[in-house]
Scaffold this motif. Structure first.
Motif, PDB file in Angstrom:
ATOM      1  N   ASN A  30      28.800   2.377  30.995  1.00  0.00           N
ATOM      2  CA  ASN A  30      27.904   1.242  31.230  1.00  0.00           C
ATOM      3  C   ASN A  30      28.558   0.218  32.159  1.00  0.00           C
ATOM      4  O   ASN A  30      27.923  -0.308  33.084  1.00  0.00           O
ATOM      5  CB  ASN A  30      27.535   0.562  29.911  1.00  0.00           C
ATOM      6  N   MET A  79      20.118   9.045  22.742  1.00  0.00           N
ATOM      7  CA  MET A  79      20.856   8.998  24.007  1.00  0.00           C
ATOM      8  C   MET A  79      22.291   8.549  23.744  1.00  0.00           C
ATOM      9  O   MET A  79      22.533   7.619  22.991  1.00  0.00           O
ATOM     10  CB  MET A  79      20.175   8.025  24.973  1.00  0.00           C
ATOM     11  N   ILE A  80      23.251   9.226  24.380  1.00  0.00           N
ATOM     12  CA  ILE A  80      24.668   8.887  24.197  1.00  0.00           C
ATOM     13  C   ILE A  80      24.971   7.574  24.918  1.00  0.00           C
ATOM     14  O   ILE A  80      24.611   7.396  26.085  1.00  0.00           O
ATOM     15  CB  ILE A  80      25.565  10.015  24.748  1.00  0.00           C
ATOM     16  N   ASN A  81      25.626   6.643  24.216  1.00  0.00           N
ATOM     17  CA  ASN A  81      25.980   5.348  24.798  1.00  0.00           C
ATOM     18  C   ASN A  81      27.487   5.275  24.978  1.00  0.00           C
ATOM     19  O   ASN A  81      28.225   5.011  24.019  1.00  0.00           O
ATOM     20  CB  ASN A  81      25.500   4.208  23.894  1.00  0.00           C
ATOM     21  N   GLU A 108      31.320  11.786  20.822  1.00  0.00           N
ATOM     22  CA  GLU A 108      30.336  11.708  21.902  1.00  0.00           C
ATOM     23  C   GLU A 108      30.363  10.376  22.632  1.00  0.00           C
ATOM     24  O   GLU A 108      30.136  10.311  23.840  1.00  0.00           O
ATOM     25  CB  GLU A 108      28.930  11.964  21.356  1.00  0.00           C
ATOM     26  N   GLU A 109      30.646   9.293  21.900  1.00  0.00           N
ATOM     27  CA  GLU A 109      30.586   7.970  22.517  1.00  0.00           C
ATOM     28  C   GLU A 109      31.830   7.634  23.333  1.00  0.00           C
ATOM     29  O   GLU A 109      31.875   6.613  24.032  1.00  0.00           O
ATOM     30  CB  GLU A 109      30.382   6.889  21.448  1.00  0.00           C
TER      31      GLU A 109
END
Length: 343
Positions: free
Chosen positions: A8, A1-3, A132-133
């Motif tokens: 967040n 899963m991308i973080n 991606e992050e």
């Protein structure tokens, strides 16, 4: 899963090390940006060239490894998309033909999407090329701030021409704000659909308004944009930045429903921690002049912000855009100090 750590925070989480990005992080303080802008020929051509806009958006990510990239564009692409003449004059800033009451009534917000198709192409390219992050932020100018330039034809120290226009032509001014709300909703939704993870609404001139105009020209139009975007993208993450709003920030947060509030450097740190952070993520608020200053003053200011805000949802940023005179070495120092901070 991308973080994506910045997402967040927009979801209300506290990150052990706050994510960091800087307003105007793709700009004239970077030699690679200056070279690319020269290649484009002029500022608007750079905004509307998907390959070059992608390149300048990625430049500060490559150099500094920020946690977020922000689309390289300008708040005045909206009036340009509405058919108004927008020019960027070297050394003078943006120049528009001041709009008349009659011209306001002829504006058509539906024209914006087709005109700005190169921007949406850039959004797709940028998201594809970003790590991606890394969170990808789109943005627009708030209706009030965009309206000030459309009315005066340029920026002024206190945007008095737009304030006067709003009082002399209240119904026409309302029509202009309504048009900009509709155009902004279309614009932000399309950015999110094309690859942006979240968006920011810049109200750079919120601080010049009295109580009545703050509500009708700044707060309520932004609240309508937030609601309009979420009507189409229910989980859309939105940052509001009403620069200079001061004591109105609590009201702004509660009425607009933004996920994070951008704070300028005049906002008291302890007050923001106590009054705002329990309700919304904070973003800010280092004085940009500290990136033209010296290491000691920069370090002290970073530590004060981190001590006040790092125990809650928080995105480290400036209180406004980085200056063309910003020191690249101090930007590196800023990032290192935020990421190594131990309170």
């Amino acid at each position: 899963m991308i973080n994506r750590r910045l997402i967040n925070v927009l979801n209300g989480q506290t990150e052990k090390t706050p994510p960091i990005w800087l307003m105007r992080q793709a700009g004239r303080y970077l030699p690679e940006y200056r070279a690319t802008r020269a290649q484009a020929g002029d500022f608007l051509s750079l905004c509307y060239n998907p390959d070059l806009a992608t390149e300048v958006t990625l430049q500060p990510i490559r150099r500094f490894g920020f946690d977020a990239a922000i689309l390289f564009s300008d708040i005045l692409v909206i009036p340009d998309g509405l058919g108004r003449s927008v020019r960027f004059v070297q050394g003078e800033g943006p120049q528009l033909d001041p709009i008349s009451p009659e011209e306001i009534m002829d504006l058509d917000p539906s024209k914006v999407i087709d005109h700005l198709s190169p921007v949406f192409e850039a959004v797709g390219k940028i998201r594809h090329e970003l790590p991606e992050e890394t969170t990808f932020l789109g943005f627009c100018g708030a209706p009030w701030t965009v309206a000030t330039y459309m009315i005066a034809g340029h920026g002024t120290p206190d945007q008095a021409p737009a304030r006067l226009f709003a009082r002399k032509h209240p119904e026409v001014f309302e029509a202009l704000i309504n048009c900009l709300v509709e155009a902004s909703i279309l614009y932000l939704v399309k950015q999110l659909q094309c690859g942006a993870d979240a968006v920011q609404i810049f109200d750079s001139w919120a601080g010049v308004l009295d109580d009545a105009l703050y509500v009708t020209a700044s707060r309520d139009p932004i609240a309508r944009i937030v609601a309009g975007v979420r009507a189409q993208i229910p989980d859309a993450k939105i940052i509001g930045f009403p620069k200079g709003a001061g004591m109105r920030l609590e009201d702004f947060v509660s009425v607009t429903g933004v996920n994070a509030i951008g704070l300028d450097w005049t906002v008291p740190l302890d007050w923001a921690r106590d009054a705002l952070q329990p309700k919304v993520a904070l973003q800010g608020n280092l004085d940009p002049t500290l990136l033209m200053s010296d290491e000691r003053h920069l370090d002290e200011a970073i530590d004060r912000i981190m001590a006040a805000w790092s125990n809650g949802p928080f995105i480290f940023n400036l209180g406004h855009g980085i200056s063309p005179q910003g020191d690249i070495n101090l930007v590196h120092r800023l990032i290192d100090r935020v990421r190594s901070y131990h309170g």
